[in-house]
Design a protein around this motif. Structure first.
Motif, PDB file in Angstrom:
ATOM      1  N   THR A   1       4.351   1.023  -7.458  1.00 34.95           N
ATOM      2  CA  THR A   1       3.551   2.160  -7.543  1.00 34.95           C
ATOM      3  C   THR A   1       2.379   0.459  -6.415  1.00 34.95           C
ATOM      4  O   THR A   1       2.149  -0.148  -7.154  1.00 34.95           O
ATOM      5  N   ASN A   2       1.645   1.103  -5.651  1.00 34.50           N
ATOM      6  CA  ASN A   2       0.518   0.418  -5.092  1.00 34.50           C
ATOM      7  C   ASN A   2      -0.396   1.467  -4.730  1.00 34.50           C
ATOM      8  O   ASN A   2      -0.394   2.424  -4.326  1.00 34.50           O
ATOM      9  N   TYR A   3      -1.598   0.979  -4.568  1.00 32.00           N
ATOM     10  CA  TYR A   3      -2.875   1.187  -4.192  1.00 32.00           C
ATOM     11  C   TYR A   3      -4.004   0.974  -3.580  1.00 32.00           C
ATOM     12  O   TYR A   3      -3.852  -0.431  -3.529  1.00 32.00           O
ATOM     13  N   ALA A   4      -4.421   1.711  -2.564  1.00 31.20           N
ATOM     14  CA  ALA A   4      -5.475   1.131  -1.558  1.00 31.20           C
ATOM     15  C   ALA A   4      -6.922   0.294  -2.580  1.00 31.20           C
ATOM     16  O   ALA A   4      -6.888   1.001  -3.026  1.00 31.20           O
TER      17      ALA A   4
ATOM     18  N   LYS B   1      -8.477   2.194  -6.555  1.00 32.73           N
ATOM     19  CA  LYS B   1      -7.455   1.000  -7.563  1.00 32.73           C
ATOM     20  C   LYS B   1      -8.209   1.924  -8.769  1.00 32.73           C
ATOM     21  O   LYS B   1      -9.695   1.168  -9.149  1.00 32.73           O
ATOM     22  N   GLY B   2      -7.408   2.357  -9.809  1.00 31.09           N
ATOM     23  CA  GLY B   2      -7.927   2.190 -11.100  1.00 31.09           C
ATOM     24  C   GLY B   2      -8.872   3.955 -11.252  1.00 31.09           C
ATOM     25  O   GLY B   2      -9.112   3.883 -12.627  1.00 31.09           O
ATOM     26  N   ARG B   3      -8.801   4.469 -10.132  1.00 31.37           N
ATOM     27  CA  ARG B   3      -9.357   5.879 -10.841  1.00 31.37           C
ATOM     28  C   ARG B   3      -8.109   6.555 -10.343  1.00 31.37           C
ATOM     29  O   ARG B   3      -8.176   7.680 -10.864  1.00 31.37           O
ATOM     30  N   PHE B   4      -7.441   6.645  -8.627  1.00 30.97           N
ATOM     31  CA  PHE B   4      -5.693   7.196  -8.742  1.00 30.97           C
ATOM     32  C   PHE B   4      -4.424   6.879  -9.243  1.00 30.97           C
ATOM     33  O   PHE B   4      -4.368   5.605  -9.333  1.00 30.97           O
ATOM     34  N   THR B   5      -4.058   7.827 -10.079  1.00 28.76           N
ATOM     35  CA  THR B   5      -2.616   7.201 -10.503  1.00 28.76           C
ATOM     36  C   THR B   5      -1.363   8.584  -9.942  1.00 28.76           C
ATOM     37  O   THR B   5      -1.882   9.360  -9.746  1.00 28.76           O
ATOM     38  N   ILE B   6      -0.555   7.687  -8.847  1.00 30.69           N
ATOM     39  CA  ILE B   6       0.774   8.391  -8.022  1.00 30.69           C
ATOM     40  C   ILE B   6       1.920   8.222  -8.959  1.00 30.69           C
ATOM     41  O   ILE B   6       1.588   7.250  -9.640  1.00 30.69           O
ATOM     42  N   SER B   7       2.779   8.903  -9.381  1.00 33.55           N
ATOM     43  CA  SER B   7       3.579   9.443 -10.372  1.00 33.55           C
ATOM     44  C   SER B   7       4.721  10.254  -8.888  1.00 33.55           C
ATOM     45  O   SER B   7       4.168  11.061  -8.414  1.00 33.55           O
ATOM     46  N   ARG B   8       6.219  10.811  -9.714  1.00 30.86           N
ATOM     47  CA  ARG B   8       7.010  11.605  -9.062  1.00 30.86           C
ATOM     48  C   ARG B   8       7.864  11.749 -10.534  1.00 30.86           C
ATOM     49  O   ARG B   8       7.876  10.898 -11.463  1.00 30.86           O
ATOM     50  N   ASP B   9       8.480  13.249  -9.620  1.00 27.93           N
ATOM     51  CA  ASP B   9       9.550  13.547 -11.009  1.00 27.93           C
ATOM     52  C   ASP B   9      10.824  13.916  -9.949  1.00 27.93           C
ATOM     53  O   ASP B   9      10.588  14.996  -9.458  1.00 27.93           O
TER      54      ASP B   9
END
Length: 116
Positions: free
Chosen positions: A58-61, A65-73
């Motif tokens: 995963t990568n973040y702007a 960063k530190g506030r948002f989390t991307i995930s997938r199913d």
């Protein structure tokens, strides 16, 4: 055909949380990286977060960063964006995107408004 449908946006107070969902169909979801992007009024669309096809990378702007989390199913063909510690500057329309072999596809977007 490729379709992406976002949901989960809304009005939230500063410091609050929201979880966005993007349901995909029409392609082999587990074969493709996915991204979340956003566009604030009067600004360019920007990349917020990305996730590899199996979710291992995963990568973040810097701004999230530190506030948002991307995930997938990959069973539910859905990508998520958990947003915590929301700020007024996070107010935007949020879009998921896939760079498919046949072209780039975007969802219709979901509005996130952070305001007291």
């Amino acid at each position: 055909q490729v379709q992406l449908v976002e949901s989960g946006g809304g009005l939230v107070q500063p410091g609050g949380s929201l979880r966005l969902s993007c349901r995909a169909s029409g392609f082999t979801f587990g074969n493709y990286p996915m991204t979340w992007n956003r566009q604030a009024p009067g600004k360019e669309r920007e990349l917020v977060a990305s996730i590899s096809s199996r979710g291992g990378t995963t990568n973040y702007a810097d701004s999230v960063k530190g506030r948002f989390t991307i995930s997938r199913d990959n069973v539910q063909n859905t990508v998520y964006l958990q947003m915590n510690g929301l700020k007024p500057d996070d107010t935007a329309v949020y879009y998921c995107k896939v760079e498919h072999w046949s072209g780039d596809y975007w969802g219709q977007g979901t509005q996130v408004t952070v305001s007291s």
